[in-house]
Design a protein around this motif. Structure first.
Motif, PDB file in Angstrom:
ATOM      1  N   ILE A  72      45.817  31.184  48.159  1.00 20.84           N
ATOM      2  CA  ILE A  72      44.621  31.721  47.515  1.00 20.84           C
ATOM      3  C   ILE A  72      44.606  33.226  47.778  1.00 20.84           C
ATOM      4  O   ILE A  72      44.867  33.665  48.894  1.00 20.84           O
ATOM      5  CB  ILE A  72      43.332  31.065  48.074  1.00 20.84           C
ATOM      6  CG1 ILE A  72      43.259  29.589  47.724  1.00 20.84           C
ATOM      7  CG2 ILE A  72      42.078  31.811  47.595  1.00 20.84           C
ATOM      8  CD1 ILE A  72      43.019  29.274  46.246  1.00 20.84           C
ATOM      9  N   ASP A  73      44.291  34.000  46.748  1.00 19.51           N
ATOM     10  CA  ASP A  73      44.268  35.458  46.879  1.00 19.51           C
ATOM     11  C   ASP A  73      42.861  36.027  46.989  1.00 19.51           C
ATOM     12  O   ASP A  73      42.672  37.101  47.559  1.00 19.51           O
ATOM     13  CB  ASP A  73      44.960  36.103  45.668  1.00 19.51           C
ATOM     14  CG  ASP A  73      46.402  35.685  45.564  1.00 19.51           C
ATOM     15  OD1 ASP A  73      47.154  35.918  46.525  1.00 19.51           O
ATOM     16  OD2 ASP A  73      46.780  35.103  44.533  1.00 19.51           O
ATOM     17  N   ILE A  74      41.889  35.347  46.421  1.00 27.98           N
ATOM     18  CA  ILE A  74      40.505  35.821  46.380  1.00 27.98           C
ATOM     19  C   ILE A  74      39.589  34.608  46.495  1.00 27.98           C
ATOM     20  O   ILE A  74      39.857  33.572  45.882  1.00 27.98           O
ATOM     21  CB  ILE A  74      40.197  36.543  45.048  1.00 27.98           C
ATOM     22  CG1 ILE A  74      41.017  37.819  44.915  1.00 27.98           C
ATOM     23  CG2 ILE A  74      38.715  36.844  44.899  1.00 27.98           C
ATOM     24  CD1 ILE A  74      40.947  38.444  43.529  1.00 27.98           C
ATOM     25  N   VAL A  75      38.494  34.740  47.245  1.00 29.01           N
ATOM     26  CA  VAL A  75      37.488  33.691  47.314  1.00 29.01           C
ATOM     27  C   VAL A  75      36.155  34.261  46.851  1.00 29.01           C
ATOM     28  O   VAL A  75      35.705  35.290  47.353  1.00 29.01           O
ATOM     29  CB  VAL A  75      37.345  33.111  48.739  1.00 29.01           C
ATOM     30  CG1 VAL A  75      36.211  32.101  48.804  1.00 29.01           C
ATOM     31  CG2 VAL A  75      38.657  32.469  49.201  1.00 29.01           C
ATOM     32  N   ILE A  76      35.563  33.588  45.878  1.00 33.84           N
ATOM     33  CA  ILE A  76      34.214  33.926  45.422  1.00 33.84           C
ATOM     34  C   ILE A  76      33.352  32.727  45.763  1.00 33.84           C
ATOM     35  O   ILE A  76      33.533  31.639  45.214  1.00 33.84           O
ATOM     36  CB  ILE A  76      34.187  34.246  43.913  1.00 33.84           C
ATOM     37  CG1 ILE A  76      35.057  35.472  43.631  1.00 33.84           C
ATOM     38  CG2 ILE A  76      32.751  34.463  43.445  1.00 33.84           C
ATOM     39  CD1 ILE A  76      35.233  35.799  42.167  1.00 33.84           C
ATOM     40  N   PHE A  77      32.438  32.920  46.714  1.00 35.90           N
ATOM     41  CA  PHE A  77      31.641  31.825  47.265  1.00 35.90           C
ATOM     42  C   PHE A  77      30.174  32.235  47.197  1.00 35.90           C
ATOM     43  O   PHE A  77      29.690  32.985  48.028  1.00 35.90           O
ATOM     44  CB  PHE A  77      32.065  31.590  48.711  1.00 35.90           C
ATOM     45  CG  PHE A  77      31.481  30.360  49.357  1.00 35.90           C
ATOM     46  CD1 PHE A  77      30.393  29.683  48.827  1.00 35.90           C
ATOM     47  CD2 PHE A  77      32.026  29.889  50.524  1.00 35.90           C
ATOM     48  CE1 PHE A  77      29.868  28.555  49.437  1.00 35.90           C
ATOM     49  CE2 PHE A  77      31.515  28.756  51.156  1.00 35.90           C
ATOM     50  CZ  PHE A  77      30.434  28.099  50.609  1.00 35.90           C
ATOM     51  N   PRO A 104      40.119  38.767  50.305  1.00 34.58           N
ATOM     52  CA  PRO A 104      38.820  39.276  49.851  1.00 34.58           C
ATOM     53  C   PRO A 104      37.852  38.126  49.584  1.00 34.58           C
ATOM     54  O   PRO A 104      38.207  37.142  48.938  1.00 34.58           O
ATOM     55  CB  PRO A 104      39.153  40.023  48.558  1.00 34.58           C
ATOM     56  CG  PRO A 104      40.611  40.352  48.668  1.00 34.58           C
ATOM     57  CD  PRO A 104      41.214  39.213  49.445  1.00 34.58           C
ATOM     58  N   LEU A 105      36.619  38.265  50.106  1.00 35.63           N
ATOM     59  CA  LEU A 105      35.607  37.224  50.006  1.00 35.63           C
ATOM     60  C   LEU A 105      34.306  37.822  49.496  1.00 35.63           C
ATOM     61  O   LEU A 105      33.773  38.741  50.104  1.00 35.63           O
ATOM     62  CB  LEU A 105      35.375  36.587  51.384  1.00 35.63           C
ATOM     63  CG  LEU A 105      34.164  35.671  51.553  1.00 35.63           C
ATOM     64  CD1 LEU A 105      34.319  34.409  50.719  1.00 35.63           C
ATOM     65  CD2 LEU A 105      33.972  35.336  53.026  1.00 35.63           C
ATOM     66  N   ALA A 106      33.833  37.313  48.368  1.00 43.53           N
ATOM     67  CA  ALA A 106      32.533  37.731  47.825  1.00 43.53           C
ATOM     68  C   ALA A 106      31.569  36.576  48.019  1.00 43.53           C
ATOM     69  O   ALA A 106      31.877  35.445  47.639  1.00 43.53           O
ATOM     70  CB  ALA A 106      32.660  38.072  46.348  1.00 43.53           C
ATOM     71  N   ALA A 112      30.987  39.970  43.880  1.00 37.04           N
ATOM     72  CA  ALA A 112      31.973  39.315  43.013  1.00 37.04           C
ATOM     73  C   ALA A 112      32.256  40.161  41.777  1.00 37.04           C
ATOM     74  O   ALA A 112      33.407  40.251  41.331  1.00 37.04           O
ATOM     75  CB  ALA A 112      31.476  37.927  42.617  1.00 37.04           C
ATOM     76  N   GLU A 113      31.233  40.781  41.224  1.00 40.81           N
ATOM     77  CA  GLU A 113      31.435  41.631  40.049  1.00 40.81           C
ATOM     78  C   GLU A 113      32.321  42.826  40.386  1.00 40.81           C
ATOM     79  O   GLU A 113      33.225  43.170  39.617  1.00 40.81           O
ATOM     80  CB  GLU A 113      30.095  42.093  39.491  1.00 40.81           C
ATOM     81  CG  GLU A 113      29.352  40.988  38.782  1.00 40.81           C
ATOM     82  CD  GLU A 113      28.006  41.415  38.226  1.00 40.81           C
ATOM     83  OE1 GLU A 113      27.403  42.392  38.723  1.00 40.81           O
ATOM     84  OE2 GLU A 113      27.549  40.756  37.274  1.00 40.81           O
ATOM     85  N   VAL A 114      32.087  43.448  41.533  1.00 39.91           N
ATOM     86  CA  VAL A 114      32.934  44.572  41.954  1.00 39.91           C
ATOM     87  C   VAL A 114      34.374  44.086  42.123  1.00 39.91           C
ATOM     88  O   VAL A 114      35.326  44.749  41.684  1.00 39.91           O
ATOM     89  CB  VAL A 114      32.400  45.197  43.261  1.00 39.91           C
ATOM     90  CG1 VAL A 114      33.391  46.195  43.832  1.00 39.91           C
ATOM     91  CG2 VAL A 114      31.049  45.854  43.024  1.00 39.91           C
ATOM     92  N   MET A 115      34.538  42.927  42.738  1.00 38.52           N
ATOM     93  CA  MET A 115      35.868  42.392  42.978  1.00 38.52           C
ATOM     94  C   MET A 115      36.605  42.091  41.670  1.00 38.52           C
ATOM     95  O   MET A 115      37.780  42.428  41.505  1.00 38.52           O
ATOM     96  CB  MET A 115      35.758  41.124  43.832  1.00 38.52           C
ATOM     97  CG  MET A 115      37.073  40.697  44.421  1.00 38.52           C
ATOM     98  SD  MET A 115      36.921  39.212  45.425  1.00 38.52           S
ATOM     99  CE  MET A 115      35.788  39.745  46.696  1.00 38.52           C
ATOM    100  N   VAL A 116      35.915  41.455  40.727  1.00 32.38           N
ATOM    101  CA  VAL A 116      36.562  41.095  39.463  1.00 32.38           C
ATOM    102  C   VAL A 116      36.865  42.342  38.639  1.00 32.38           C
ATOM    103  O   VAL A 116      37.899  42.409  37.975  1.00 32.38           O
ATOM    104  CB  VAL A 116      35.716  40.059  38.691  1.00 32.38           C
ATOM    105  CG1 VAL A 116      36.232  39.863  37.274  1.00 32.38           C
ATOM    106  CG2 VAL A 116      35.733  38.735  39.424  1.00 32.38           C
ATOM    107  N   LYS A 117      36.000  43.324  38.691  1.00 32.86           N
ATOM    108  CA  LYS A 117      36.301  44.598  38.007  1.00 32.86           C
ATOM    109  C   LYS A 117      37.534  45.255  38.632  1.00 32.86           C
ATOM    110  O   LYS A 117      38.374  45.806  37.922  1.00 32.86           O
ATOM    111  CB  LYS A 117      35.098  45.547  38.060  1.00 32.86           C
ATOM    112  CG  LYS A 117      33.975  45.145  37.145  1.00 32.86           C
ATOM    113  CD  LYS A 117      34.403  45.270  35.709  1.00 32.86           C
ATOM    114  CE  LYS A 117      33.232  45.145  34.772  1.00 32.86           C
ATOM    115  NZ  LYS A 117      33.618  45.324  33.385  1.00 32.86           N
ATOM    116  N   GLY A 118      37.646  45.192  39.948  1.00 39.02           N
ATOM    117  CA  GLY A 118      38.838  45.702  40.616  1.00 39.02           C
ATOM    118  C   GLY A 118      40.075  44.927  40.204  1.00 39.02           C
ATOM    119  O   GLY A 118      41.149  45.503  39.980  1.00 39.02           O
ATOM    120  N   LEU A 119      39.934  43.619  40.087  1.00 37.03           N
ATOM    121  CA  LEU A 119      41.033  42.768  39.643  1.00 37.03           C
ATOM    122  C   LEU A 119      41.469  43.158  38.235  1.00 37.03           C
ATOM    123  O   LEU A 119      42.668  43.264  37.941  1.00 37.03           O
ATOM    124  CB  LEU A 119      40.587  41.306  39.679  1.00 37.03           C
ATOM    125  CG  LEU A 119      41.580  40.234  39.309  1.00 37.03           C
ATOM    126  CD1 LEU A 119      42.737  40.228  40.286  1.00 37.03           C
ATOM    127  CD2 LEU A 119      40.897  38.879  39.293  1.00 37.03           C
TER     128      LEU A 119
END
Length: 138
Positions: A72-77, A104-106, A112-119
Motif C-alpha cells: 500500500i502506498d497511501i492510506v485515506i482513513f 502517507p496517511l490522511a 486527503a484532498e491535498v494528498m490526492v492533488k499531490g498524487l
C-alpha cells in the motif's frame, strides 16, 4: 499507486463524496478498501475496488498487513473522532504502521484532498523510487 480507503460509519458519506469528486484521479490507481466502504465506493462511483473484511472484523488489520508488506502506498482513513470504536486498537496499530513504514496517511477530507492533488501532480512518485530501491536490496 495502491491506495487504501477506509471510513467509519459516520464518515462513509464523506468518503463517497470524496471518491466521486476525485474519481478521475483515483481511476488510474489500484484501490483497496475495507468491506462496507469498498462496496459503497464501487456501487456509487463505478471504481474498481479490492475489498478486504469490514474494519471491525479484521479489515483494518488486513490493510495494516499490506502496509507492512509494502503493498500500500497511501492510506485515506476518514475517522470519526466523536464516536468510540470497538476496534480502536486495530485502528491505532494501522496508524502506527503508516508511521513506521512512511506511508502517507490522511484522516480527514481536507488532508486527503491535498494528498490526492499531490498524487495528480506526481508529488508522491518518491514512493515508487523507495519500492524500487528496496527491491534491489533483497
Amino acid at each position: 499507486m495502491k491506495i487504501a480507503l477506509i471510513a467509519h460509519d459516520e464518515k462513509k458519506k464523506d468518503m463517497i463524496q470524496f471518491t466521486t469528486a476525485y474519481s478521475p484521479i483515483l481511476k488510474s490507481h489500484q484501490l483497496y478498501a475495507t468491506g462496507t466502504t469498498g462496496a459503497l465506493i464501487s456501487k456509487k462511483t463505478g471504481l474498481p475496488v479490492h475489498k478486504v473484511k469490514s474494519g471491525p472484523l479484521g479489515g483494518d488489520q488486513q490493510i495494516g498487513a499490506k502496509v507492512a508488506n509494502n503493498e500500500i502506498d497511501i492510506v485515506i482513513f476518514f475517522k470519526d473522532p466523536l464516536t468510540a470504536q470497538p476496534h480502536e486498537p486495530d485502528i491505532s496499530a494501522l496508524m502506527r504502521l503508516c508511521d513506521v513504514y512512511l506511508i502517507p496517511l490522511a484522516t480527514n477530507m481536507a488532508t486527503a484532498e491535498v494528498m490526492v492533488k499531490g498524487l495528480e501532480h506526481g508529488d508522491l512518485s518518491w514512493r515508487e523510487i523507495v519500492k524500487e530501491q528496496e527491491g534491489n536490496d533483497i
